[in-house]
Write a protein that holds these residues in place. Structure first.
Motif, PDB file in Angstrom:
ATOM      1  N   GLY A  37       0.898  -1.670   0.596  1.00 10.38           N
ATOM      2  CA  GLY A  37      -0.281  -0.312   0.183  1.00 10.38           C
ATOM      3  C   GLY A  37       1.179   1.210   0.084  1.00 10.38           C
ATOM      4  O   GLY A  37       1.960   1.470   0.884  1.00 10.38           O
ATOM      5  N   LYS A  38       1.010   2.238  -0.546  1.00  8.26           N
ATOM      6  CA  LYS A  38       1.300   3.221  -1.067  1.00  8.26           C
ATOM      7  C   LYS A  38       0.503   4.197  -1.073  1.00  8.26           C
ATOM      8  O   LYS A  38      -0.638   4.006  -2.176  1.00  8.26           O
ATOM      9  CB  LYS A  38       2.783   2.932  -2.200  1.00  8.26           C
ATOM     10  N   HIS A  39       1.062   5.715  -1.395  1.00  8.08           N
ATOM     11  CA  HIS A  39       0.175   7.209  -1.802  1.00  8.08           C
ATOM     12  C   HIS A  39       1.615   8.081  -1.711  1.00  8.08           C
ATOM     13  O   HIS A  39       2.570   7.899  -2.007  1.00  8.08           O
ATOM     14  CB  HIS A  39      -0.295   7.847  -0.201  1.00  8.08           C
ATOM     15  N   GLY A  40       0.773   8.901  -2.482  1.00  2.00           N
ATOM     16  CA  GLY A  40       1.724  10.218  -3.089  1.00  2.00           C
ATOM     17  C   GLY A  40       3.275   9.313  -4.498  1.00  2.00           C
ATOM     18  O   GLY A  40       2.426   8.730  -4.899  1.00  2.00           O
ATOM     19  N   GLU A  41       3.698  10.138  -4.057  1.00  2.00           N
ATOM     20  CA  GLU A  41       4.984   9.918  -5.705  1.00  2.00           C
ATOM     21  C   GLU A  41       5.702   8.557  -4.418  1.00  2.00           C
ATOM     22  O   GLU A  41       6.995   8.870  -4.140  1.00  2.00           O
ATOM     23  CB  GLU A  41       5.674  10.782  -5.296  1.00  2.00           C
ATOM     24  N   GLN A  42       4.752   7.483  -4.446  1.00  2.00           N
ATOM     25  CA  GLN A  42       5.852   6.129  -4.094  1.00  2.00           C
ATOM     26  C   GLN A  42       6.486   6.403  -2.258  1.00  2.00           C
ATOM     27  O   GLN A  42       7.323   6.118  -2.334  1.00  2.00           O
ATOM     28  CB  GLN A  42       7.108   5.757  -4.629  1.00  2.00           C
ATOM     29  N   LEU A  43       5.084   6.676  -1.576  1.00  2.00           N
ATOM     30  CA  LEU A  43       5.234   6.963  -0.504  1.00  2.00           C
ATOM     31  C   LEU A  43       4.731   5.795   0.516  1.00  2.00           C
ATOM     32  O   LEU A  43       3.412   4.604   0.091  1.00  2.00           O
ATOM     33  CB  LEU A  43       5.130   8.221   0.109  1.00  2.00           C
ATOM     34  N   PRO A  44       5.014   5.098   1.319  1.00  2.00           N
ATOM     35  CA  PRO A  44       4.800   3.790   1.774  1.00  2.00           C
ATOM     36  C   PRO A  44       3.505   3.970   3.011  1.00  2.00           C
ATOM     37  O   PRO A  44       3.480   5.489   3.635  1.00  2.00           O
ATOM     38  CB  PRO A  44       6.014   2.864   2.857  1.00  2.00           C
ATOM     39  N   ASP A  45       3.061   3.394   2.737  1.00  2.00           N
ATOM     40  CA  ASP A  45       1.539   3.210   3.993  1.00  2.00           C
ATOM     41  C   ASP A  45       2.258   3.468   5.177  1.00  2.00           C
ATOM     42  O   ASP A  45       1.332   3.770   6.530  1.00  2.00           O
ATOM     43  CB  ASP A  45       0.485   2.563   3.746  1.00  2.00           C
ATOM     44  N   ASN A  46       3.087   1.890   5.636  1.00  2.00           N
ATOM     45  CA  ASN A  46       3.828   1.366   6.382  1.00  2.00           C
ATOM     46  C   ASN A  46       4.858   1.604   6.098  1.00  2.00           C
ATOM     47  O   ASN A  46       5.690   1.252   5.634  1.00  2.00           O
ATOM     48  CB  ASN A  46       3.141   0.306   7.056  1.00  2.00           C
ATOM     49  N   ALA A  47       6.068   0.958   7.755  1.00  2.00           N
ATOM     50  CA  ALA A  47       7.177   1.491   7.829  1.00  2.00           C
ATOM     51  C   ALA A  47       7.287  -0.301   7.444  1.00  2.00           C
ATOM     52  O   ALA A  47       6.569  -0.933   7.694  1.00  2.00           O
ATOM     53  CB  ALA A  47       8.134   1.493   8.797  1.00  2.00           C
ATOM     54  N   SER A  48       8.493  -0.526   7.134  1.00  2.00           N
ATOM     55  CA  SER A  48       8.933  -2.183   6.502  1.00  2.00           C
ATOM     56  C   SER A  48      10.308  -2.423   6.886  1.00  2.00           C
ATOM     57  O   SER A  48      11.376  -1.284   6.877  1.00  2.00           O
ATOM     58  CB  SER A  48       8.687  -2.404   5.062  1.00  2.00           C
ATOM     59  N   LEU A  49      10.597  -3.369   6.961  1.00  2.00           N
ATOM     60  CA  LEU A  49      12.217  -3.823   7.056  1.00  2.00           C
ATOM     61  C   LEU A  49      12.444  -5.362   6.493  1.00  2.00           C
ATOM     62  O   LEU A  49      11.597  -5.949   6.170  1.00  2.00           O
ATOM     63  CB  LEU A  49      11.817  -4.044   8.696  1.00  2.00           C
ATOM     64  N   SER A  50      13.207  -4.904   5.996  1.00  2.00           N
ATOM     65  CA  SER A  50      14.234  -6.236   5.609  1.00  2.00           C
ATOM     66  C   SER A  50      15.888  -7.040   5.855  1.00  2.00           C
ATOM     67  O   SER A  50      16.030  -6.019   6.387  1.00  2.00           O
ATOM     68  CB  SER A  50      14.101  -6.010   3.706  1.00  2.00           C
ATOM     69  N   ILE A  51      15.953  -7.836   4.828  1.00  2.00           N
ATOM     70  CA  ILE A  51      16.745  -8.377   5.344  1.00  2.00           C
ATOM     71  C   ILE A  51      17.827  -8.003   4.047  1.00  2.00           C
ATOM     72  O   ILE A  51      16.794  -8.754   2.546  1.00  2.00           O
ATOM     73  CB  ILE A  51      16.838  -9.975   5.146  1.00  2.00           C
ATOM     74  N   THR A  52      18.742  -8.040   3.354  1.00  2.00           N
ATOM     75  CA  THR A  52      19.482  -7.361   2.823  1.00  2.00           C
ATOM     76  C   THR A  52      20.719  -9.133   1.729  1.00  2.00           C
ATOM     77  O   THR A  52      20.750  -9.696   2.695  1.00  2.00           O
ATOM     78  CB  THR A  52      20.495  -6.546   2.464  1.00  2.00           C
ATOM     79  N   LEU A  53      19.922  -9.672   0.675  1.00  2.00           N
ATOM     80  CA  LEU A  53      20.618 -11.073   0.513  1.00  2.00           C
ATOM     81  C   LEU A  53      22.058 -11.242   0.103  1.00  2.00           C
ATOM     82  O   LEU A  53      22.590  -9.708  -0.173  1.00  2.00           O
ATOM     83  CB  LEU A  53      19.595 -11.315  -1.047  1.00  2.00           C
ATOM     84  N   LYS A  54      22.948 -12.126   0.034  1.00  2.00           N
ATOM     85  CA  LYS A  54      24.386 -11.738  -0.255  1.00  2.00           C
ATOM     86  C   LYS A  54      24.776 -12.698  -2.356  1.00  2.00           C
ATOM     87  O   LYS A  54      25.351 -11.613  -2.828  1.00  2.00           O
ATOM     88  CB  LYS A  54      25.328 -12.675   0.479  1.00  2.00           C
ATOM     89  N   GLU A  55      23.687 -13.174  -1.753  1.00  2.00           N
ATOM     90  CA  GLU A  55      24.209 -14.290  -3.362  1.00  2.00           C
ATOM     91  C   GLU A  55      23.562 -13.217  -4.380  1.00  2.00           C
ATOM     92  O   GLU A  55      23.877 -13.251  -6.015  1.00  2.00           O
ATOM     93  CB  GLU A  55      24.014 -15.829  -4.221  1.00  2.00           C
ATOM     94  N   SER A  56      22.423 -12.968  -3.892  1.00  2.00           N
ATOM     95  CA  SER A  56      20.858 -12.520  -5.230  1.00  2.00           C
ATOM     96  C   SER A  56      21.208 -11.089  -6.075  1.00  2.00           C
ATOM     97  O   SER A  56      20.814 -10.412  -4.709  1.00  2.00           O
ATOM     98  CB  SER A  56      20.089 -12.655  -4.614  1.00  2.00           C
ATOM     99  N   VAL A  57      22.155 -10.754  -6.461  1.00  2.00           N
ATOM    100  CA  VAL A  57      22.587  -9.634  -6.615  1.00  2.00           C
ATOM    101  C   VAL A  57      22.109  -9.107  -8.219  1.00  2.00           C
ATOM    102  O   VAL A  57      21.760 -10.373  -9.457  1.00  2.00           O
ATOM    103  CB  VAL A  57      24.007  -9.367  -6.267  1.00  2.00           C
TER     104      VAL A  57
END
Ligand code: PMV
Length: 362
Positions: A37-57
């Motif tokens: 879910g987003k609004h405006g110019e690619q602004l998120p409706d909520n905060a998110s958290l992720s793990i950055t991968l190593k081999e998948s680049v």
């Protein structure tokens, strides 16, 4: 931030050599707290958290030369790919308000990924972050890549694909304002790697392929269906609470809570899809079978593992380094036979993007 970046815009190419080359390698990421879910110019409706991968680049190689009017020649793995080129061109056109020097630069751009297409690993995150980092490198040619450089790259990556904003940072990254993350912003992501206790610096991610066919509903259509969704307000509250809980689970190394929150996020993402109007289903029978097997195995063995899902049917199984051998044996013996063509992609948390090459020819 937008106004600041627009005011910094460089209108000529006097800072650049006549010709040059650069290459960025940038990873994909898997969200633990989902952006949906987003609004405006690619602004998120909520905060998110992720793990950055190593081999998948994704690797983006650029040959640039000064040329009035600018221009683009795009290839994917060395060959023309018109459908990707249109997307890249559209993005570059959008970027011209921040980087007007692109009007005087011809770019030969080749991109490739180290992972298969439609395998449940977001190539938009890795590619868009590599491209945004490349544009920022061209803008700040010869200058140090400081914290401001990466913040700006994350802002620009966000305008290409929201989740790409997080790929600019290694290990653990958050995007979207959240009261418990002091540096957080809707405009760009930030690194939360310093929160990771030593023993959680090597979380593994095995992607168990269920179906590699293109998705029926794209993530941009999915985000759009959150507008006016009857659960949207509750979803924002849930994600905000989950983010706070997950950060505590990480700090306290509480794997039980980690798994509970991560799995709740994955299933809630799909619950939003199921209950939007029109509703849609990306989960498949094998997805549910694999989830059940993971739960049963964890119940019986206590292994530190947790499943998550992206916007697709493929399972990401996250696991603690302590239990690596046992979890991989479980994957190979029990889950692999259920995977499409028995395909499993093993990856892990990685350090983030790398500038592989930068060279000028006068
Ligand atoms: O960045 P987008 O527009 O492709 O959306 C990504 C949405 C999810 O992958 C489902 C969740 C996320 O936070 O990455």
């Amino acid at each position: 931030m937008k106004e600041i970046y627009l005011a910094q815009a460089k209108h000529d190419v006097s800072h650049l050599p006549e010709k040059g080359q650069l290459s960025w390698e940038s990873p994909s990421n898997i969200a633990l707290v989902k952006y949906w879910g987003k609004h405006g110019e690619q602004l998120p409706d909520n905060a998110s958290l992720s793990i950055t991968l190593k081999e998948s680049v994704s690797i983006v190689d650029i040959n640039f030369r000064k040329q009035e009017g600018g221009g683009l020649q795009f290839t994917f793995e060395g060959k023309p790919k018109p459908e990707f080129e249109t997307r890249v061109q559209k993005y570059l056109d959008k970027m011209k308000s921040y980087f007007p020097f692109l009007n005087y630069l011809f770019l030969e751009l080749d991109s490739r990924n180290t992972f298969p297409h439609s395998a449940g690993i977001a190539s938009s995150a890795s590619f868009m972050s590599a491209l945004a980092l490349s544009l920022c490198t061209l803008e700040s040619y010869g200058r140090e890549m400081d914290a401001g450089f990466f913040k700006k790259a994350s802002f620009m990556a966000r305008l290409g694909s929201g989740s790409a904003s997080r790929s600019v940072f290694g290990a653990l990254a958050a995007w979207g304002y959240h009261p418990s993350v002091s540096e957080s912003s809707d405009d760009y992501a930030c690194s939360l790697s310093e929160l990771l206790p030593e023993r959680l610096k090597k979380i593994h991610d095995a992607v168990i392929l269920v179906n590699s066919a293109a998705k029926k509903v794209s993530s941009s259509q999915g985000h759009k269906l959150m507008e006016g969704h009857f659960l949207a307000e509750n979803r924002i509250q849930q994600a905000t609470a989950n983010m706070a809980q997950l950060l505590d689970a990480i700090k306290d190394e509480d794997w039980k809570l980690f798994a509970q929150v991560v799995e709740n996020e994955a299933l809630s993402l799909h619950a939003m899809m199921l209950s939007s109007i029109p509703g849609f289903t990306l989960l498949q029978q094998q997805t549910l079978d694999i989830i059940e097997m993971i739960r049963e195995e964890r119940e019986a063995s206590g292994l530190k593992m947790a499943f998550t899902l992206d916007a697709g049917p493929n399972i990401h199984l996250l696991y603690h380094d302590d239990d690596r051998q046992a979890v991989e044996a479980f994957i190979n013996d029990k889950l692999k036979p259920l995977a499409e063509e028995q395909r499993v992609i093993f990856d892990q948390m990685g350090p983030g993007p790398v500038l592989k090459h930068l060279k000028s020819y006068e």
